[in-house]
Structure formats: structure tokens, C-alpha cells
Enzyme design. Structure first.
Site, PDB file in Angstrom:
ATOM      1  N   LYS A   1      -6.080 -16.558  -1.107  1.00 64.47           N
ATOM      2  CA  LYS A   1      -4.761 -16.967  -0.606  1.00 64.47           C
ATOM      3  C   LYS A   1      -4.904 -17.435   0.853  1.00 64.47           C
ATOM      4  O   LYS A   1      -5.955 -17.932   1.241  1.00 64.47           O
ATOM      5  CB  LYS A   1      -3.748 -15.834  -0.741  1.00 64.47           C
ATOM      6  CG  LYS A   1      -3.740 -15.207  -2.135  1.00 64.47           C
ATOM      7  CD  LYS A   1      -2.533 -14.365  -2.393  1.00 64.47           C
ATOM      8  CE  LYS A   1      -2.710 -13.621  -3.696  1.00 64.47           C
ATOM      9  NZ  LYS A   1      -1.478 -13.182  -4.277  1.00 64.47           N
TER      10      LYS A   1
ATOM     11  N   SER B   1      -2.926  -7.647  -9.587  1.00 65.73           N
ATOM     12  CA  SER B   1      -3.297  -6.307  -9.115  1.00 65.73           C
ATOM     13  C   SER B   1      -4.499  -5.723  -9.860  1.00 65.73           C
ATOM     14  O   SER B   1      -4.530  -4.525 -10.153  1.00 65.73           O
ATOM     15  CB  SER B   1      -2.098  -5.368  -9.184  1.00 65.73           C
ATOM     16  OG  SER B   1      -1.064  -5.835  -8.324  1.00 65.73           O
TER      17      SER B   1
ATOM     18  N   HIS C   1      -0.505 -21.822  -9.448  1.00 59.22           N
ATOM     19  CA  HIS C   1      -0.377 -20.405  -9.091  1.00 59.22           C
ATOM     20  C   HIS C   1       1.109 -20.092  -8.911  1.00 59.22           C
ATOM     21  O   HIS C   1       1.877 -20.927  -8.418  1.00 59.22           O
ATOM     22  CB  HIS C   1      -1.158 -20.116  -7.802  1.00 59.22           C
ATOM     23  CG  HIS C   1      -1.250 -18.647  -7.523  1.00 59.22           C
ATOM     24  ND1 HIS C   1      -0.222 -17.956  -6.945  1.00 59.22           N
ATOM     25  CD2 HIS C   1      -2.225 -17.738  -7.776  1.00 59.22           C
ATOM     26  CE1 HIS C   1      -0.572 -16.675  -6.845  1.00 59.22           C
ATOM     27  NE2 HIS C   1      -1.782 -16.516  -7.346  1.00 59.22           N
TER      28      HIS C   1
ATOM     29  N   GLU D   1       2.680 -18.521  -6.784  1.00 58.30           N
ATOM     30  CA  GLU D   1       3.198 -18.712  -5.418  1.00 58.30           C
ATOM     31  C   GLU D   1       3.481 -20.185  -5.155  1.00 58.30           C
ATOM     32  O   GLU D   1       4.430 -20.535  -4.435  1.00 58.30           O
ATOM     33  CB  GLU D   1       2.204 -18.109  -4.403  1.00 58.30           C
ATOM     34  CG  GLU D   1       2.231 -16.578  -4.462  1.00 58.30           C
ATOM     35  CD  GLU D   1       0.948 -15.885  -4.085  1.00 58.30           C
ATOM     36  OE1 GLU D   1       0.069 -16.501  -3.458  1.00 58.30           O
ATOM     37  OE2 GLU D   1       0.811 -14.696  -4.431  1.00 58.30           O
TER      38      GLU D   1
ATOM     39  N   GLU E   1      -1.116 -14.632 -15.414  1.00 58.88           N
ATOM     40  CA  GLU E   1      -0.769 -13.804 -14.265  1.00 58.88           C
ATOM     41  C   GLU E   1       0.720 -13.486 -14.289  1.00 58.88           C
ATOM     42  O   GLU E   1       1.539 -14.288 -13.784  1.00 58.88           O
ATOM     43  CB  GLU E   1      -1.097 -14.541 -12.965  1.00 58.88           C
ATOM     44  CG  GLU E   1      -2.551 -14.901 -12.807  1.00 58.88           C
ATOM     45  CD  GLU E   1      -2.914 -15.043 -11.337  1.00 58.88           C
ATOM     46  OE1 GLU E   1      -3.753 -14.284 -10.876  1.00 58.88           O
ATOM     47  OE2 GLU E   1      -2.314 -15.888 -10.656  1.00 58.88           O
TER      48      GLU E   1
ATOM     49  N   GLY F   1       0.190  -8.987  -6.504  1.00 58.12           N
ATOM     50  CA  GLY F   1       0.358  -8.454  -5.151  1.00 58.12           C
ATOM     51  C   GLY F   1       1.313  -7.281  -5.071  1.00 58.12           C
ATOM     52  O   GLY F   1       1.727  -6.881  -3.986  1.00 58.12           O
TER      53      GLY F   1
ATOM     54  N   ASN G   1      -9.180 -15.151  -5.345  1.00 56.25           N
ATOM     55  CA  ASN G   1      -8.201 -16.041  -4.730  1.00 56.25           C
ATOM     56  C   ASN G   1      -7.861 -15.437  -3.370  1.00 56.25           C
ATOM     57  O   ASN G   1      -7.120 -14.466  -3.295  1.00 56.25           O
ATOM     58  CB  ASN G   1      -6.944 -16.139  -5.611  1.00 56.25           C
ATOM     59  CG  ASN G   1      -5.812 -16.867  -4.909  1.00 56.25           C
ATOM     60  OD1 ASN G   1      -6.042 -17.592  -3.937  1.00 56.25           O
ATOM     61  ND2 ASN G   1      -4.594 -16.702  -5.404  1.00 56.25           N
TER      62      ASN G   1
END
Ligand code: PEP
Length: 251
Positions: A11, A212, A95, A97, A167, A173, A9
Site C-alpha cells: 500500500k 488480515s 483493489h 481501496e 478480498e 486491514g 501489497n
């Protein structure tokens, strides 16, 4: 036996020049891998470039989001059929985010999941709890509610055309990875939940771990029985790291 899948991904990272090198390095590096499926989910503007470099290679590609709408006056949105025009195989939906920053609700994510499937894309449904929710003992409650919204919209059979990515938000991150035992526990619970509805679908479902993942922790994570690969953010931008993670999925 489920095949492992490692999906990058990117991003909101990239540029025409750096993408070209990264994509070419990934293609060269996966040449020796036999048992792992590899994909990259790139920003919309780079789908044409990605398609041009990856067509005819074993590496699949996809997007990171899509509209729940088929077409119309939805300024700034991108539909599933537009992704199909670039031969995307995958699209991320929900996701963390998107959920946290852009306010995507469980029901909107379910609509996006349905839109992806209806166009023949494989949605990668991202689920996961915040640290606060984990500390409050609500991990499974949160993850199950995210999955229930999709089940209510499309039914369990639809999961045979999809991927789930667990996730934990606190691991994305942050450099802080869930232990393999923590991840396995949630993966097994997701599979058991779906198995109550359809054992065959649950058994065949790829459940990826994301948060991560690095070359140094991938082997252990991927050795767990219900972890079928990874969704890789930061490390997918560095070819050598991404390839080492792909190689870890072969073990
Ligand atoms: C992600 O963006 O889905 C992700 C897992 O990011 P990272 O690997 O950087 O934690």
C-alpha cells in the site's frame, strides 16, 4: 497442481531505507522455499529500488495500480509499459481501496486488466464484497459482477495470464479474517463459474485470499483446496510475518 503464490501489497507505506532492509530480509528468508512463488507490490517510486534488490532472486515484484491508457495527457497516471520498464511481473487491479476511495468502477477495472495483459503484465484482479453486501446475502452476486465485467472485456482465455484475489472488504486491514470455510466457498464458486466457460483455465487459475492474513491463520487458509495463496497487506511490511506466511504456503 497449481503453485501457491504469496504477494505482498505494501500500500502507501515505505521509504528508501526501510524498503532496503525489508527487501533484503525477504530475499534471505525465501531462500529455503521451493514450492511457493513470492512477490511484492510496491509504490511506484520504489520500483527502481525494488528491481535493483530483487533482480536475480526468486522474489518477483509489481505495482499496485496502473492506467487503462497507453500514454498521453493523463497527469499523474502510470502506464503498463512504464511498469514493464521496471520489469514488473504483477500489477494489482481493482483493489477495494481503489474501488472505494478512488471510485474505480467494474468497467474501469476491466480496462486496466486489459491494459496490463496487453503489456505482458500479470494482473491480479481483486474482487470482494462489503460487510453490508455479505449480510444482505449478495456476496456472490457482487463478486460475479466484478468478474463478469472483466470477462466481457477480455474473455475467459485471458484469465490464463492473470491471478484473482478474493478480498472481502470487511476483512481488509480490520484484523477480521474470513474463516477458511467462508473463503473456500467463494473461491470454489469463482472457479466453478469460470470452469463453465473454460475448465482448463479455471483449473490453472491461482485464486488468492486477502484480508488480515497473518502467520497464525495462514496455514489453515492455505490448506483449503481452492485457496492458492494470499495477497498480504499489513503483514507484508514485517519481514518475519511475511516470511512466516510464505512458509505456510509451502505446507
Ligand atoms: C490488502 O491490502 O490487499 C490486504 C489484504 O490487506 P490486509 O492484509 O492488511 O488486510
Amino acid at each position: 497442481m497449481r503453485q501457491k503464490l504469496v504477494a505482498g501489497n505494501w500500500k502507501m507505506h515505505g521509504g528508501l531505507k526501510t524498503n532496503q532492509q525489508l527487501l533484503q530480509d525477504v530475499v534471505a528468508g525465501v531462500a529455503g522455499l521451493r514450492n511457493v512463488a513470492v512477490a511484492v507490490c510496491v509504490p511506484f517510486p520504489y520500483l527502481a529500488q525494488t528491481q535493483a534488490v530483487l533482480s536475480g532472486t526468486p522474489v518477483a515484484w509489481g505495482a499496485q495500480n496502473l492506467s487503462e491508457q497507453a500514454q498521453g495527457a493523463f497527469t499523474g497516471e502510470v502506464s503498463a509499459s512504464m511498469l514493464q520498464d521496471f520489469a514488473c511481473r504483477y500489477v494489482l487491479v481493482g483493489h477495494s481501496e481503489r474501488r472505494a476511495i478512488y471510485g474505480e468502477t467494474d468497467s474501469l477495472v476491466a480496462e486496466k486488466f486489459a491494459a496490463a495483459l496487453a503489456s505482458g503484465l500479470r494482473p491480479v484482479l481483486c474482487v470482494g464484497e462489503t460487510l453490508e453486501q455479505r449480510d444482505a446475502g449478495k456476496t456472490l452476486e457482487v463478486v460475479f459482477a466484478q468478474i463478469d465485467a472483466v470477462l466481457a472485456r477480455v474473455g475467459v482465455a485471458a484469465f490464463s495470464g492473470a491471478v484473482v484475489a478474493y478480498e472481502p472488504v470487511w476483512a481488509i486491514g480490520t484484523g477480521r479474517t474470513a474463516t477458511s470455510a467462508q473463503a473456500q466457498e467463494v473461491h470454489a464458486a469463482i472457479r466453478a463459474k469460470l470452469a463453465k466457460l473454460d475448465a482448463g483455465v479455471a483449473e490453472g487459475l491461482q485464486i488468492l485470499y486477502g484480508g488480515s492474513v497473518k502467520p497464525g491463520n495462514a496455514v489453515e487458509l492455505f490448506s483449503m483446496p481452492d485457496i492458492d495463496g494470499g495477497l498480504i497487506g499489513g503483514a507484508s511490511l514485517v519481514a518475519s510475518d511475511f516470511l512466516a506466511i510464505c512458509a505456510a504456503a509451502e505446507k
